[in-house]
Design a protein around this motif. Structure first.
Motif, PDB file in Angstrom:
ATOM      1  N   PHE A   1     -65.735  -5.650  -8.325  1.00 57.40           N
ATOM      2  CA  PHE A   1     -64.523  -6.352  -7.637  1.00 57.40           C
ATOM      3  C   PHE A   1     -63.240  -4.808  -6.572  1.00 57.40           C
ATOM      4  O   PHE A   1     -63.282  -5.549  -5.957  1.00 57.40           O
ATOM      5  N   GLN A   2     -63.316  -3.673  -7.946  1.00 58.17           N
ATOM      6  CA  GLN A   2     -62.816  -2.899  -7.291  1.00 58.17           C
ATOM      7  C   GLN A   2     -62.916  -1.941  -6.264  1.00 58.17           C
ATOM      8  O   GLN A   2     -62.395  -2.189  -5.387  1.00 58.17           O
ATOM      9  N   ASP A   3     -64.228  -2.188  -5.950  1.00 55.35           N
ATOM     10  CA  ASP A   3     -64.839  -0.986  -4.879  1.00 55.35           C
ATOM     11  C   ASP A   3     -64.704  -2.459  -3.362  1.00 55.35           C
ATOM     12  O   ASP A   3     -64.362  -1.656  -2.773  1.00 55.35           O
ATOM     13  N   ILE A   4     -65.418  -3.521  -3.421  1.00 56.88           N
ATOM     14  CA  ILE A   4     -65.351  -4.669  -2.346  1.00 56.88           C
ATOM     15  C   ILE A   4     -63.623  -4.795  -1.885  1.00 56.88           C
ATOM     16  O   ILE A   4     -63.642  -4.971  -0.939  1.00 56.88           O
ATOM     17  N   THR A   5     -62.895  -4.717  -3.170  1.00 51.50           N
ATOM     18  CA  THR A   5     -61.243  -4.795  -2.830  1.00 51.50           C
ATOM     19  C   THR A   5     -60.735  -3.816  -1.641  1.00 51.50           C
ATOM     20  O   THR A   5     -60.233  -4.010  -0.845  1.00 51.50           O
ATOM     21  N   ALA A   6     -61.073  -2.604  -2.372  1.00 47.33           N
ATOM     22  CA  ALA A   6     -61.062  -1.751  -1.821  1.00 47.33           C
ATOM     23  C   ALA A   6     -61.091  -1.806  -0.062  1.00 47.33           C
ATOM     24  O   ALA A   6     -60.596  -1.209   1.193  1.00 47.33           O
ATOM     25  N   VAL A   7     -62.617  -2.399   0.565  1.00 46.43           N
ATOM     26  CA  VAL A   7     -62.789  -2.447   1.860  1.00 46.43           C
ATOM     27  C   VAL A   7     -62.137  -3.305   1.989  1.00 46.43           C
ATOM     28  O   VAL A   7     -60.950  -3.090   3.403  1.00 46.43           O
ATOM     29  N   ILE A   8     -61.961  -4.604   1.750  1.00 48.06           N
ATOM     30  CA  ILE A   8     -61.110  -5.590   2.646  1.00 48.06           C
ATOM     31  C   ILE A   8     -59.663  -4.857   2.759  1.00 48.06           C
ATOM     32  O   ILE A   8     -58.905  -5.466   3.598  1.00 48.06           O
ATOM     33  N   ASP A   9     -58.479  -4.181   1.531  1.00 44.41           N
ATOM     34  CA  ASP A   9     -57.791  -3.493   1.828  1.00 44.41           C
ATOM     35  C   ASP A   9     -57.741  -2.617   3.126  1.00 44.41           C
ATOM     36  O   ASP A   9     -56.406  -2.277   3.874  1.00 44.41           O
TER      37      ASP A   9
END
Ligand code: SF4
Ligand code: SF4
Lengths: 126, 611
Positions: free
Chosen positions: B492-500
Motif C-alpha cells: 500500500f505504501q509503495d503504490i500510494t507513493a506512485v499515485i501521489d
C-alpha cells in the motif's frame, strides 16, 4: 436540431466538460481556457453555473443588466453566452479567435455530455 | 515527453528573483513527478539536519504528469519541505483547482528558497511572474486573502480565472500544525507545511494559466480516461458511498468495527456516532457535493450551518464552507466526545480560514481535554472547562490555537508539545509528533504498522490499508491478525507513493482493482513515456526509501517507529486487544531490505539507484 440542456442542480463544478470540449476541438491537447463550455462557482449560493458559448460580438454591450435567478442578482456579463472582448473566455487565448459551441460536429456528438458523470448535461431535440 | 510541462519555476525569496529551469528527463523518469520528484529535489538540495524555519529549508510545490489532464481525479499537487512538526520529510497533498492551473500556466512545480524581508505573494499569469507585496493582507484569513487578491485585479472577469493557494494567521504565526489552503477549502494539510510558508513570509501564490497540456494521442487518452471512469463508477465506495455521503460515510462503518477513537482514544466506540455521520450530513447541512478538477466522485461537501456560537469570525449569522470530512468530523467529534455536528462544522470552517490542519488541531484539542480531565492541565491555563463533550470548548480552543492566544500558543505547536509541556507526553496520540488519524490500530493491526513506519508520522494516506482490512475494496482481510500485514503495508505504501507522484487523487485506489495497471495505462496514454508496471512498482519503492534516508539523516531512528503507549499496552478495540506492532515491524524491515535497525542496506539502495 439539438440543444444542450443544463441541470445546474446536478453540477459539481469539476470542469471535466471543459477538458473534453478542448480535447475534442484541438489536436492532442487539453486546455480548458479553449473550451466552449465553462463552469463558474457561485460561492454565496454554493452552486455552479455552466455557460455554453454562443454567437460572437465585436464590442462590449453599452447597456449593462443584472439577471435575477432564484431571488439572487447576478451580473449579466458573467452569465452571457457571447464570445465578447470584455471577457477572457470563449476566445482562444493565443490567437484571439472567437469560440462557439458546434455540438462537436455534424452529426452532433457533444463530448461534454458524454463525460459529465453527474448528468448535469443532456441533449434535447427541438 | 508530453503530459509534463518540463519546466520548474525557482523563486528565491531572499533575493526577490526567479528563474525557469528545464527538467532533465533522466532526472525525472525514476521519480515520475509530484511527491517523487519533489522529494528527490528536497533530498538533493536540502540538508536533512536543517532547521525547518531557516532560509536553507525549501518549500516545493509539485504537480504530477496527470495533473490537469482530465484523467479522473487528476487535480493533485504536493507541498514538499522539511516538517517543523515532526522533523521528518513532509509532503502534503491537495486537490481542488490550483495544481491544474499551475500546469496550464506552463510549470510542473515551484521551488521556493530563502526568506522574504517583507510579506509577499507570488503572481503567475502564464509567462508573467512577479513577487508582489502582501503587506495589505498579511494577517488575513485564507478566504479574505483569496478575495483580496481577486479584488485587486482590474478586469473582474479575468479575476474569476485565477486560483489561489495561501496561508492563514496560523501559518504566519508559525503554528507547527498550519497548512496551505487552496481554492479556499482544500488543504495540503499535514506536517505543518503552512508554517514553513509563513517562515518564508510567503502569504500566497495566485496563478492563472491559459496554456495547454500536450498529449501524444488524444483518442487513446480519451479511451483510457473513459475506461478508468468506468472502473471508478463500478466500485461501491467510489461509485456510490463517496458521491452520496462524502468521506464521512466512514463514521458508522468504523464505529461498527469498534475502532472509532473516542475521548482521545480511551474508548473505541461512540454511542451517538450517527449524529455526526455522512448520512446525517447529507440530510442536514449539505448544500451540494463539490468535485475537484476532473473528479467523477465529488466527495467534497459544500455545507451551511446556523452559527452555534459567534466567535467573531466570518459573518455572524450563517456559515458556509466545505466539510467536514471523515477525519475532521471524527476527531473533532468522537475523539473530543462531541456529537454536535454544527459545532464541529464550524470548527472545521475556522481551521480552513485560519489555515490549520483539521486532524492535528482536533487531536490537540482532544489531548487538552484528557489532560484537563486528568487534572494535569488546570482550568486557569485553559480559560475554560475543557471536559470531553464540550462543544463550546472545541470552537474556542480552535480559535485560540489559530490566533496563538493564551493556551492556544502552546496548542499551536501540536499535541506532542502540549502534552510534554504538561508532563504527560504519553497522552499524545500520534507518531513522530504527527497526530494520528481516526482509525484505532487495536482493531486493525495493519494501521498500527502503517502509523509507525509512515515517513511523515502517524498518517492514513501513506498506506490506506483500511481499504482491504475494513472496506474489502480489493480483497477482504482479517483486521485482527498480524500475519501478512507487513507485506500489505509495504504494498500500500509503495503504490500510494506512485499515485501521489502521478497527480491522481488517492481515492482512485478505493475503486475495486484500480491498481498499477490502471495507473500505468493513464500515465502512458497521457505521456507516451512507456512505463512498465515493474518500473512503477520500483518508483514507489524508491520514493519510500528516499524519504526514509532523509529521515535517518535528519536524526530519526528505529526508536521513532513506534506507537503511543496506549495502543501498545492498554487493551481496546473490538476484542480488547493491543496493537501487536512487534509481530510486524521486524518482518516489515526485512521485506523492505532494511537491517534490524531499519536502515536500508547497501544492496537495496544500489538496486533502486539510490547509491
Ligand atoms: S462535467 Fe458535469 S459536473 Fe463537471 S463541471 Fe461539467 S457539467 Fe458540471
Ligand atoms: S457540445 Fe461540444 S462544442 Fe459544444 S460545449 Fe459541448 S463539447 Fe463543447
Amino acid at each position: 436540431m439539438i440543444r444542450l440542456k443544463i441541470d445546474h442542480g446536478k453540477c459539481t463544478g469539476c470542469q471535466e466538460c471543459e477538458t473534453a470540449c478542448s480535447m475534442k476541438h484541438y489536436t492532442n491537447e487539453v486546455n480548458p481556457k479553449k473550451s466552449r463550455i465553462r463552469v463558474f462557482e457561485d460561492e454565496e449560493e454554493q452552486r455552479f453555473f455552466l455557460i455554453i458559448a454562443g454567437p460572437t460580438t465585436t464590442a462590449e454591450c453599452t447597456s449593462k443588466f443584472d439577471v435575477v435567478i432564484a431571488g439572487q442578482q447576478y451580473d449579466g456579463c458573467t452569465l452571457c453566452r457571447s464570445s465578447c472582448p470584455a471577457r477572457p473566455w470563449f476566445t482562444e487565448p493565443d490567437t484571439g479567435v472567437a469560440l462557439k459551441c458546434d455540438f462537436c460536429g455534424d452529426p452532433p456528438d457533444p463530448h461534454c455530455v458524454k463525460v459529465c458523470e453527474k448528468g448535469a448535461l443532456s441533449i434535447m431535440e427541438i | 515527453m508530453e503530459a509534463w510541462m518540463g519546466k520548474i519555476l525557482r523563486v528565491n525569496l531572499s533575493y526577490g528573483d526567479y528563474h525557469i529551469e528545464e527538467i532533465d528527463p533522466d532526472y525525472l523518469r525514476p521519480y515520475l513527478g509530484g511527491r517523487g520528484l519533489g522529494s528527490k529535489i528536497l533530498y538533493d538540495e536540502v540538508d536533512p539536519q536543517v532547521d525547518p524555519f531557516s532560509p536553507e529549508n525549501k518549500l516545493i510545490f509539485m504537480t504530477g504528469p496527470l495533473t490537469g489532464t482530465g484523467a479522473p481525479c487528476s487535480s493533485r499537487y504536493m507541498v514538499i519541505t522539511k516538517s517543523p512538526l515532526s522533523g521528518t520529510i513532509a509532503c502534503s497533498n491537495s486537490g481542488g483547482f490550483f495544481g491544474p492551473e499551475l500546469k496550464f500556466a506552463g510549470y510542473d512545480g515551484i521551488i521556493f528558497e530563502g526568506v522574504a524581508d517583507e510579506p509577499v505573494y507570488l503572481w503567475i499569469n502564464d509567462d508573467e511572474v512577479e513577487i508582489r507585496s502582501a503587506a495589505e493582507f498579511w494577517g488575513k484569513t485564507t478566504h479574505e486573502t483569496e478575495d483580496f487578491i481577486r479584488a485587486k485585479i482590474e478586469n473582474k472577469y479575468l479575476a474569476k480565472e485565477i486560483r489561489v493557494a495561501s496561508i492563514g494567521p496560523a501559518g504566519e504565526k508559525l503554528s507547527r500544525i498550519a497548512c496551505v489552503i487552496n481554492d479556499k477549502n482544500r488543504a495540503a494539510g499535514r506536517s505543518g507545511v503552512g508554517a514553513v510558508m509563513g517562515s518564508k513570509k510567503l502569504k500566497a501564490i495566485a496563478v492563472r494559466g491559459t496554456g495547454k497540456i500536450m498529449l501524444p494521442d488524444k483518442e487513446a487518452f480519451h479511451k483510457a480516461v473513459l475506461h478508468a471512469r468506468d472502473v471508478i463508477r463500478a466500485g461501491p465506495v467510489t461509485g456510490e458511498a463517496l458521491p452520496a455521503y462524502g468521506t464521512a460515510v466512514l463514521v458508522n462503518i468504523i464505529n461498527e468495527a469498534k475502532i472509532l477513537p473516542t475521548n482521545n482514544w480511551q474508548v473505541t466506540y461512540f454511542e451517538t456516532a450517527n449524529k455526526i455521520a455522512g448520512e446525517t450530513i447529507a440530510e442536514t447541512i449539505l448544500k451540494r457535493p463539490k468535485g475537484c478538477f476532473a473528479c467523477p466522485i465529488a466527495c467534497g461537501r459544500l455545507t451551511e450551518i446556523s452559527d452555534p456560537q459567534n466567535t467573531g469570525m466570518g459573518s455572524p449569522k450563517y456559515f458556509k464552507g466545505e466539510g467536514p470530512e471523515y477525519e475532521t468530523v471524527e476527531l473533532m467529534g468522537a475523539s473530543c466526545g462531541i456529537d454536535n455536528l454544527a459545532a464541529i462544522t464550524k470548527a472545521n470552517y475556522l481551521c480552513n480560514e485560519m489555515g490549520m490542519d483539521t486532524i492535528s488541531a482536533a487531536a490537540t484539542v482532544a489531548t487538552a481535554m484528557e489532560l484537563y480531565e486528568k487534572g494535569y492541565l488546570p482550568e486557569k491555563d485553559l480559560g475554560l472547562k475543557a471536559n470531553f463533550g464540550n462543544a463550546d470548548a472545541l470552537i474556542i480552543l480552535t480559535e485560540k490555537m489559530g490566533k496563538r492566544e493564551g493556551i492556544g500558543d502552546i496548542m499551536a505547536e501540536g499535541g506532542y508539545r502540549l502534552a510534554e509541556q504538561y508532563g504527560h507526553p504519553e497522552l499524545f496520540m500520534g507518531v513522530k509528533k504527527l497526530e494520528a488519524p481516526a482509525y484505532d490500530p487495536r482493531g486493525v493491526q495493519s494501521m498500527g504498522l502503517q502509523y509507525a513506519t509512515s515517513n511523515r508520522g502517524a498518517c492514513h494516506v501513506r498506506g490506506y490499508a483500511i481499504a482491504n482490512e475494513i472496506l474489502g475494496v480489493h480483497v477482504k482481510t482479517d483486521p485482527l491478525i498480524t500475519e501478512g500485514k507487513a507485506e500489505m503495508v509495504k504494498t500500500f505504501q509503495d503504490i500510494t507513493a506512485v499515485i501521489d507522484s502521478s497527480g491522481l487523487c488517492l481515492f482512485v485506489a478505493l475503486a475495486t482493482n484500480f491498481l498499477y495497471e490502471e495507473i500505468q495505462s493513464l500515465i502512458n496514454a497521457a505521456s507516451g513515456a512507456g512505463y512498465t508496471v515493474d518500473e512503477l512498482v520500483s518508483i514507489g519503492e524508491r520514493i519510500s526509501n528516499l524519504e526514509r534516508l532523509f529521515n535517518l539523516k535528519a536524526g530519526l531512528t528505529k526508536a521513532d517507529d513506534t506507537l503511543p503507549k496506549r495502543l501498545l499496552e492498554e487493551p481496546g478495540g473490538p476484542k480488547g486487544d493491543v496493537c501487536r506492532l512487534n509481530e510486524m515491524l521486524p518482518e516489515y524491515y526485512q521485506l523492505r531490505g532494511w537491517d534490524e535497525n531499519g536502515v536500508p542496506t547497501t544492496d537495496k539502495l544500489s538496486g533502486l539507484g539510490l547509491q
